[in-house]
Design a protein around this motif. Structure first.
Motif, PDB file in Angstrom:
ATOM      1  N   MET A 121       0.828  -1.193   0.000  1.00  0.00           N
ATOM      2  CA  MET A 121       0.000   0.000   0.000  1.00  0.00           C
ATOM      3  C   MET A 121       0.872   1.257   0.000  1.00  0.00           C
ATOM      4  N   SER A 122       0.326   2.313  -0.528  1.00  0.00           N
ATOM      5  CA  SER A 122       1.070   3.567  -0.608  1.00  0.00           C
ATOM      6  C   SER A 122       0.079   4.728  -0.553  1.00  0.00           C
ATOM      7  N   VAL A 123       0.373   5.717   0.245  1.00  0.00           N
ATOM      8  CA  VAL A 123      -0.490   6.894   0.369  1.00  0.00           C
ATOM      9  C   VAL A 123       0.416   8.089   0.124  1.00  0.00           C
ATOM     10  N   VAL A 124      -0.112   9.120  -0.478  1.00  0.00           N
ATOM     11  CA  VAL A 124       0.747  10.261  -0.772  1.00  0.00           C
ATOM     12  C   VAL A 124       0.248  11.511  -0.043  1.00  0.00           C
ATOM     13  N   VAL A 125       1.159  12.209   0.596  1.00  0.00           N
ATOM     14  CA  VAL A 125       0.838  13.557   1.099  1.00  0.00           C
ATOM     15  C   VAL A 125       1.849  14.520   0.522  1.00  0.00           C
ATOM     16  N   ALA A 126       1.490  15.797   0.561  1.00  0.00           N
ATOM     17  CA  ALA A 126       2.336  16.813  -0.069  1.00  0.00           C
ATOM     18  C   ALA A 126       3.675  16.936   0.648  1.00  0.00           C
ATOM     19  N   ASN A 127       3.668  16.991   1.967  1.00  0.00           N
ATOM     20  CA  ASN A 127       4.921  17.255   2.675  1.00  0.00           C
ATOM     21  C   ASN A 127       4.841  16.820   4.136  1.00  0.00           C
ATOM     22  N   ARG A 128       5.964  16.998   4.796  1.00  0.00           N
ATOM     23  CA  ARG A 128       6.104  16.587   6.187  1.00  0.00           C
ATOM     24  C   ARG A 128       5.129  17.325   7.115  1.00  0.00           C
ATOM     25  N   ASP A 129       4.853  18.591   6.788  1.00  0.00           N
ATOM     26  CA  ASP A 129       3.908  19.352   7.615  1.00  0.00           C
ATOM     27  C   ASP A 129       2.526  18.717   7.591  1.00  0.00           C
ATOM     28  N   GLU A 130       2.139  18.251   6.398  1.00  0.00           N
ATOM     29  CA  GLU A 130       0.835  17.611   6.276  1.00  0.00           C
ATOM     30  C   GLU A 130       0.809  16.319   7.104  1.00  0.00           C
ATOM     31  N   LEU A 131       1.933  15.576   7.094  1.00  0.00           N
ATOM     32  CA  LEU A 131       2.025  14.361   7.914  1.00  0.00           C
ATOM     33  C   LEU A 131       1.854  14.713   9.392  1.00  0.00           C
ATOM     34  N   ARG A 132       2.578  15.765   9.818  1.00  0.00           N
ATOM     35  CA  ARG A 132       2.469  16.199  11.220  1.00  0.00           C
ATOM     36  C   ARG A 132       1.030  16.531  11.586  1.00  0.00           C
ATOM     37  N   GLN A 133       0.345  17.236  10.677  1.00  0.00           N
ATOM     38  CA  GLN A 133      -1.052  17.601  10.933  1.00  0.00           C
ATOM     39  C   GLN A 133      -1.937  16.375  11.092  1.00  0.00           C
ATOM     40  N   ARG A 134      -1.722  15.398  10.225  1.00  0.00           N
ATOM     41  CA  ARG A 134      -2.564  14.193  10.300  1.00  0.00           C
ATOM     42  C   ARG A 134      -2.312  13.435  11.607  1.00  0.00           C
ATOM     43  N   ILE A 135      -1.034  13.392  12.018  1.00  0.00           N
ATOM     44  CA  ILE A 135      -0.722  12.746  13.304  1.00  0.00           C
ATOM     45  C   ILE A 135      -1.439  13.490  14.432  1.00  0.00           C
ATOM     46  N   GLN A 136      -1.360  14.821  14.415  1.00  0.00           N
ATOM     47  CA  GLN A 136      -2.003  15.623  15.459  1.00  0.00           C
ATOM     48  C   GLN A 136      -3.513  15.400  15.488  1.00  0.00           C
ATOM     49  N   GLN A 137      -4.117  15.392  14.289  1.00  0.00           N
ATOM     50  CA  GLN A 137      -5.573  15.171  14.201  1.00  0.00           C
ATOM     51  C   GLN A 137      -5.988  13.884  14.909  1.00  0.00           C
ATOM     52  N   LEU A 138      -5.239  12.821  14.622  1.00  0.00           N
ATOM     53  CA  LEU A 138      -5.643  11.514  15.160  1.00  0.00           C
ATOM     54  C   LEU A 138      -5.208  11.318  16.610  1.00  0.00           C
ATOM     55  N   LEU A 139      -4.007  11.822  16.948  1.00  0.00           N
ATOM     56  CA  LEU A 139      -3.395  11.424  18.225  1.00  0.00           C
ATOM     57  C   LEU A 139      -3.291  12.530  19.266  1.00  0.00           C
ATOM     58  N   ALA A 140      -3.844  13.720  18.966  1.00  0.00           N
ATOM     59  CA  ALA A 140      -3.621  14.861  19.875  1.00  0.00           C
ATOM     60  C   ALA A 140      -3.870  14.486  21.341  1.00  0.00           C
ATOM     61  N   ALA A 141      -5.019  13.900  21.626  1.00  0.00           N
ATOM     62  CA  ALA A 141      -5.369  13.593  23.021  1.00  0.00           C
ATOM     63  C   ALA A 141      -4.396  12.571  23.609  1.00  0.00           C
ATOM     64  N   ASP A 142      -4.040  11.565  22.805  1.00  0.00           N
ATOM     65  CA  ASP A 142      -3.108  10.538  23.285  1.00  0.00           C
ATOM     66  C   ASP A 142      -1.734  11.144  23.584  1.00  0.00           C
ATOM     67  N   LEU A 143      -1.265  12.000  22.677  1.00  0.00           N
ATOM     68  CA  LEU A 143       0.071  12.578  22.879  1.00  0.00           C
ATOM     69  C   LEU A 143       0.115  13.481  24.104  1.00  0.00           C
ATOM     70  N   ILE A 144      -1.004  14.166  24.367  1.00  0.00           N
ATOM     71  CA  ILE A 144      -1.059  14.994  25.584  1.00  0.00           C
ATOM     72  C   ILE A 144      -0.925  14.094  26.822  1.00  0.00           C
ATOM     73  N   SER A 145      -1.644  12.966  26.797  1.00  0.00           N
ATOM     74  CA  SER A 145      -1.561  12.033  27.934  1.00  0.00           C
ATOM     75  C   SER A 145      -0.144  11.486  28.101  1.00  0.00           C
ATOM     76  N   VAL A 146       0.470  11.090  26.983  1.00  0.00           N
ATOM     77  CA  VAL A 146       1.821  10.509  27.048  1.00  0.00           C
ATOM     78  C   VAL A 146       2.808  11.553  27.573  1.00  0.00           C
ATOM     79  N   ASN A 147       2.709  12.779  27.088  1.00  0.00           N
ATOM     80  CA  ASN A 147       3.660  13.797  27.525  1.00  0.00           C
ATOM     81  C   ASN A 147       3.429  14.209  28.978  1.00  0.00           C
ATOM     82  N   ALA A 148       2.177  14.184  29.407  1.00  0.00           N
ATOM     83  CA  ALA A 148       1.888  14.466  30.823  1.00  0.00           C
ATOM     84  C   ALA A 148       2.505  13.373  31.701  1.00  0.00           C
TER      85      ALA A 148
END
Lengths: 334, 334
Positions: free
Chosen positions: A1-28
């Motif tokens: 499988m292969s998915v295309v995004v424009a750039n690294r910033d877009e990847l970061r955004q998608r990670i944030q969209q899906l994982l924001a709450a989880d990452l806050i918990s992990v960092n806390a």
């Protein structure tokens, strides 16, 4: 499988969209681990928190869990295990900096430069111990065992690296044994632990573990290429730690194999030199450039194989992001 | 309670009589942990096995278990946990030698002298990781958590020691926080884990944990006295690591408190000197001798309190030997 995004910033955004709450918990959770009545311990912990980068290992654990929609209390355990892999990774960074006598890490002084070797060694041990302790609070002895096994192999990878250097090994088998241990294991166990804690089936866990190993290898090859080709400003680390420490990485092993006898001899002379100019000259050698290309295409090969590991997994945003991470793993910048 | 034996040899014999089979199992387990296809890793492991001393921590774990007559599979878990505490202790020795830049350990070269700092740091990490991994093979997450907690506090003790030195602290509170962490915790958890794995009641586990902490403190004070008073030939270590590294130990803290203003000033001058002769001269100062006596009587106090912890435990040969170990803890020779 292969998915295309424009750039690294877009990847970061998608990670944030899906994982924001989880990452806050992990960092806390990471933050709470180092709240300490002793100001000195707090200071060092705060300093070390500035080494925190893209957090790829905890993100891999969280995404591998998301595939199987964990609910409480599995989700809390996923967060703990994500924090554990980040802490183990940070411990290896702190100790690697002592070993390499490095001055900079992410544009910040290393611990032994800011304080001393004693503080580096002990704080790295403290991070390791805290990581194992946090893992045990999941109540899951099998998770502790898997982490122990991965960390054993990480250390073995690094010890094998010393042996390879002492023997001046130019064998790819030795190289892959080293990087499979020192980088692959922690990527692999991050994916494994995330999927396992979230209730993924054994075959799915196996695919994710292998996915992690393969992108770990790709990531490390890209890192070795970067160490050889890039300057300090880009990486935020000292230039060419590997060269300065006479570690033979894949691009150089390939260069030695691709070059004529004459090229090889010239390369060996430059490699054993401790003169900084010679090391800089080495980068401009045409066979080194060829070695870099050859290593890069091996990294691409691992990414393609990693993408295949994702095919049998549930189709969902987490799987798409894992595919993107694999593709970006070899387009490294610090 | 108090039991008397003629000498240390008799104590050794009694330990052998009771624990011979257990110690063989524990040492076989330690040996198996480091069988490795990589010759370099094997070599370092073999070298480090020569640092093995009296194995007081695994012996404490085994004796604390013996009080409650464990049978299989509890007995196998006791052996694993006894090996774990020995491995963690060895890891701290390997890292301490890097930190102190020590040359000798039990009359053998330290790892960083025989190889290099890199090998020491990584092999210490490997020992720690292997220890946590072995602990997890008991399937007992709570045992892993207790070990993690003890190791966290051991590291905190060592980090507190740096802070105390940076602040030139002469406070006994700081001293006891340091030694309670760096030595007491591992002694305490050895006794706790042994009794817990063997099925001792919670109050018995608590008594044994406290017994371990108290003899750990007594043992460390005796070690600090030895570091100050003895020569390399006796200890098999470098003379006065503590002095050379400007660590203020209990005998010196007491000397500073007992002396006149003039004595104190002279002592402080000698302490901050980096001249080896000055450090040797310090030992002969009358107030240092007084400090040594005062520290020794505090060690005796901890032994007496430790013996009280044994009173409520089942009367048996294991308890008698624990009492003897407490009494010999402060009659240290290397």
């Amino acid at each position: 499988m292969s998915v295309v995004v424009a750039n690294r910033d877009e990847l970061r955004q998608r990670i944030q969209q899906l994982l924001a709450a989880d990452l806050i918990s992990v960092n806390a959770l990471l933050h709470r681990q180092f709240r300490n009545p002793n100001m000195f311990v707090q200071d060092v912990a705060l300093h070390v928190s500035r080494f925190r980068g893209k957090q790829i290992r905890p993100i891999l654990a969280l995404l591998s869990a998301h595939l199987f929609h964990p609910t409480s209390p599995a989700r809390e355990n996923v967060h703990r295990l994500a924090a554990v892999v980040e802490m183990i990774h940070t411990a290896t960074l702190v100790h690697d900096d002592v070993i390499d006598d490095a001055s900079l890490r992410r544009h910040v002084s290393t611990v032994h430069r800011r304080w001393n070797t004693e503080t580096s060694v002990l704080f790295g041990d403290y991070l390791l111990s805290k990581a194992f302790h946090l893992a045990a609070t999941t109540g899951d002895a099998e998770a502790c065992r898997l982490i122990g096994l991965a960390t054993d192999r990480t250390c073995e990878g690094e010890l094998n690296q010393i042996a390879a250097r002492l023997e001046q090994s130019t064998s790819e088998r030795d190289y892959f044994r080293v990087v499979g241990g020192k980088t692959g294991q922690l990527f692999a166990v991050s994916c494994l632990l995330g999927s396992r804690a979230a209730g993924g089936s054994t075959p799915h866990q196996r695919q994710l573990r292998q996915f992690g190993m393969r992108i770990g290898l790709a990531f490390q090859i890209a890192d070795d290429v970067l160490d050889l080709t890039e300057a300090t400003e880009t990486t935020g680390k000292d230039a060419s730690n590997d060269l300065a420490n006479h570690r033979l990485t894949l691009p150089l092993i390939r260069a030695l194999r691709l070059g004529s006898d004459q090229d090889q001899q010239r390369l060996r002379n430059l490699l054993t030199s401790s003169d900084g100019d010679d090391l800089a000259r080495l980068r401009d050698e045409p066979i080194v450039r060829q070695g870099v290309e050859s290593a890069h295409s091996t990294a691409e090969h691992f990414v393609r194989r990693a993408l295949r590991n994702l095919e049998s997994l549930p189709s969902c945003p987490a799987r798409e992001i894992l595919a993107l991470i694999a593709q970006f793993a070899i387009q490294r910048t610090a």
